[in-house]
Write an enzyme that holds these catalytic residues in place. Structure first.
Site, mmCIF file in Angstrom:
data_model
loop_
_atom_site.group_PDB
_atom_site.id
_atom_site.type_symbol
_atom_site.label_atom_id
_atom_site.label_comp_id
_atom_site.label_asym_id
_atom_site.label_seq_id
_atom_site.Cartn_x
_atom_site.Cartn_y
_atom_site.Cartn_z
ATOM 1 C CD GLU A 60 -1.795 -2.378 1.444
ATOM 2 O OE1 GLU A 60 -0.665 -2.638 1.929
ATOM 3 O OE2 GLU A 60 -2.650 -3.253 1.248
ATOM 4 C CD GLN A 82 -7.806 -7.177 -1.900
ATOM 5 O OE1 GLN A 82 -7.209 -7.856 -1.064
ATOM 6 N NE2 GLN A 82 -7.670 -7.360 -3.197
ATOM 7 C CB ALA A 84 -11.581 1.692 4.128
ATOM 8 C CG ASP A 85 -10.559 -2.107 7.546
ATOM 9 O OD1 ASP A 85 -10.987 -2.134 8.706
ATOM 10 O OD2 ASP A 85 -11.307 -2.181 6.539
ATOM 11 C CG PHE A 86 -5.829 -3.442 3.904
ATOM 12 C CD1 PHE A 86 -5.796 -3.962 5.189
ATOM 13 C CD2 PHE A 86 -6.373 -4.222 2.895
ATOM 14 C CE1 PHE A 86 -6.305 -5.226 5.465
ATOM 15 C CE2 PHE A 86 -6.880 -5.486 3.153
ATOM 16 C CZ PHE A 86 -6.852 -5.994 4.449
ATOM 17 C CB ILE A 87 -6.160 3.690 4.129
ATOM 18 C CG1 ILE A 87 -5.605 4.985 3.516
ATOM 19 C CG2 ILE A 87 -6.848 3.977 5.441
ATOM 20 C CD1 ILE A 87 -5.080 4.840 2.121
ATOM 21 C CG HIS A 127 -11.372 -7.401 6.205
ATOM 22 N ND1 HIS A 127 -10.500 -7.969 7.084
ATOM 23 C CD2 HIS A 127 -10.872 -7.658 4.969
ATOM 24 C CE1 HIS A 127 -9.513 -8.555 6.422
ATOM 25 N NE2 HIS A 127 -9.711 -8.383 5.136
#
Lengths: 322, 348
Positions: A60, A82, A84-87, A127
């Protein structure tokens, strides 16, 4: 006008801009061959080729950092997280680089980051989050939270053409559940302009994203109460004027969001109403938000976490009776 | 066990010509190195005079590495130089008075007083302003290369990073993306052997930073960062390889940071003999004697460079001190970009 789901409207907006503007490209994990985890970019690689629909490594930081570089070089990148949490893995690139580059160095960074967000389907702590408040706090970023298919398309096109880093929070729970007529042609919806989802005289609900529908259902439960629902559409910039105007009309306000309560964007809205419309109020501003915990997995727990129709209806009654 | 290749030193004037520099170019390279050091020495004086707020950083010892790489770049190429890379700004043609204005937080600095020290860049020179979070600009440079690749332009992007910042994930992710997509990007590691007070053996467990290149699928090369001609030759080769579609190269320029991390730091933790040893290969002195021996640089030519740089710096300081302080009422302007802000040499 064709009927599109919220998800199809996002695809339609993205496809429209990619056909019109060669500078627009998509980069993310599994966005190409697979068409994205939620299939927003299904068929895109066939149409636009693998250099405009780029399957990125699971990185990311590199995705958002590379978007920044490409944007400075004149492209209009659209990154997909994939979830929003991974931002959080790209926080530095949004907050440290992209958000500050215009102000301190005169270099605009026109990027759009698509963020499938929100809960309601046992996605668990990683997630299901709604991280818009964290980013609304950062000067230089814009935060967009569409609730309807029509806005999903028009706001996405506005985000792509905006000269700033735009975070586009698309609510996963709306993807296939919400369907409505969407104009076929290209159109934009201005950033920073709220929409009156439903007019009313007794109580104002200020909300955005999936909570617009929760508020609507709650309002339907109470026959003798006329509820005005303001859908902010964009949390940054936010339409202060529209909120204050509605407050002046109804004199009672419920601020509702799916994100956690403390320091959530609802606090900013409530503070602004207290500062600028205190004398118009007939009741204290009420906030309904998720409790200050991570998002739980088990359906029973998740229901207790995400504000439910009954919670909002109870809040509305309380305000009505005050 | 080292994996990366070690670059040979450059021998004769003829070898240099083969690499693309004529005698006039060489004198220009020398001037750029002298000017780079001059700017930072004057900056140091300004700091001691209390005219520079905050802290002050120099790249003493890194002049050859910075100027060597920048000399190898084409005019349409872009880069993200860092706080030891003043030589890149100088070689690309920055006006020194604007750097002094930047140092002093004046309105005519490239960031108009909004950011300090070398956190600046001139878009007209193909450079992008760095941030403090190192090496955050590395993935950004990869993104520039991605734009060039998508548009099929024959341009190259240069990503600078330090050996300290090589520990961070940005380095790994940026190199991974650059490697898998064979992007036209050259990674330049300024290995000055100290990340603030931390020596290299506590920063990475390989012999060289460049040893990692193999695991990303491209070439790694270690070059003596005090030898401007060797740096130039290796950078030129890597840049042209990238331009031709051959993908990235990782060039590690080995130097010693000859001063503290910043002016407040006396670098007590660096062994004295290390400084003494590296002082023998001072990049400017080294190139000066090379020019005397191999390119017949005359006393007159040498004096002309010194006099020219001195005058340039005196004028620059005077002009920068005349630059006004920024107006606090404008603090809130430009947080968000307008469409007009996209009208820069970069965005076009």
């Amino acid at each position: 006008m064709p009927e599109l789901t919220y998800l199809q409207a996002i695809s339609d907006g993205l496809r429209t801009e990619m056909r019109r503007d060669k500078r627009v490209f998509v980069i993310g994990e599994d966005v190409g061959v697979y068409g994205g985890a939620f299939k927003v970019t299904l068929g895109f690689q066939e149409e636009f080729g693998h250099w405009r629909v780029i399957d990125a490594p699971l990185a990311e930081t590199a995705i958002v950092g590379a978007c920044t570089g490409a944007a400075i070089m004149g492209m209009r990148p659209v990154a997909e997280m994939q979830f929003a949490d991974f931002i959080s893995c790209a926080w530095d690139h949004l907050v440290t680089v992209a958000a500050k580059q215009r102000w301190r160095a005169g270099t605009a960074v026109p990027i759009t980051v698509r963020l499938p967000s929100g809960g309601g389907f046992s996605g668990g702590p990683f997630h299901s989050q709604n991280p818009e408040s964290s980013f609304a706090h950062i000067p230089g970023l814009k935060c967009i939270c569409p609730a309807t298919p029509e806005d999903a398309k028009g706001l996405l096109i506005s985000a792509i053409q905006d000269p700033n880093p735009c975070l586009y929070f698309e609510h996963k729970h709306l993807y296939r559940r919400i369907k409505a007529e969407v104009p076929e042609e290209r159109y934009t919806v201005p950033l920073g302009k709220a929409r009156t989802h439903q007019e009313g005289d007794d109580v104002t609900v200020v909300t955005w994203g999936a909570m617009v529908y929760t508020a609507t259902e709650a309002a339907q439960q109470i026959d003798d109460l006329s509820v005005e629902i303001i859908d902010l559409r964009t949390v940054m910039p936010w339409d202060k004027a529209a909120v204050l105007e509605s407050v002046r009309k109804t004199s009672k306000v419920l601020v509702l969001h799916e994100d956690t309560r403390t320091g959530g964007f609802g606090a900013e809205i409530a503070a602004t109403i207290a500062e600028e419309a205190f004398e118009e109020l007939d009741a204290p501003v009420k906030r309904i938000a998720a409790p200050d915990t991570p998002v739980p997995f088990s359906p029973q727990l998740e229901k207790a976490f995400i504000p439910q129709v009954d919670d909002v209806a109870a809040g509305l009654r309380e305000l009505a009776e005050y | 066990v080292a994996i990366a290749q070690r670059a040979e030193p450059v021998g004769s004037l003829r070898e240099v010509r083969d690499a693309g520099l004529d005698r006039e170019d060489l004198l220009q390279v020398y001037r750029n190195m002298v000017l780079t050091r001059g700017i930072e020495e004057r900056g140091h004086i300004l700091y001691r005079q209390g005219k520079i707020p905050g802290s002050f950083y120099t790249g003493r010892g890194n002049e050859a590495a910075a100027v060597g790489v920048a000399t190898a770049m084409g005019s349409d190429d872009v880069g993200t130089p860092l706080h030891r890379d003043m030589g890149v700004h100088v070689t690309r043609g920055v006006e020194p008075w604007r750097i002094f204005a930047q140092y002093m937080g004046r309105v005519d600095g490239p960031t108009h007083g909004r950011d300090g020290n070398v956190h600046m860049a001139d878009a007209n020179l193909g450079l992008i302003a760095m941030v403090s979070h190192l090496p955050a600009m590395l993935p950004v440079a990869v993104g520039c290369a991605l734009a060039f690749r998508i548009r099929e332009e024959k341009r190259v992007s240069v990503a600078w990073f330090g050996e300290g910042a090589s520990a961070r994930g940005d380095t790994h992710e940026g190199m991974t993306l650059g490697g898998v997509r064979k992007l036209p990007v050259v990674f330049v590691c300024d290995n000055n052997q100290w990340a603030y007070s931390t020596p290299t053996h506590l920063e990475f467990a390989t012999e060289h930073v460049a040893d990692r290149a193999q695991s990303y699928g491209f070439e790694g090369i270690v070059v003596d960062g005090t030898d401007v001609l060797a740096v130039y030759r290796e950078a030129k080769r890597a840049i042209e390889k990238a331009r031709a579609g051959g993908g990235p190269t990782l060039i590690e320029c080995l130097t010693l940071r000859m001063e503290g991390h910043a002016v407040h730091d006396d670098a007590f933790y660096v062994p004295k003999q290390m400084f003494e040893e590296w002082a023998k290969s001072d990049p400017i002195e080294r190139f000066r004697s090379w020019l005397r021996e191999n390119a017949e640089m005359t006393d007159d030519e040498e004096d002309a460079v010194s006099a020219d740089v001195k005058k340039l710096l005196n004028d620059a300081l005077r002009r920068a001190e005349e630059s006004p302080l920024p107006d606090p009422s404008q603090l809130g302007e430009g947080v968000y970009a307008t469409p007009e802000d996209l009208d820069t040499p970069h965005h076009k």
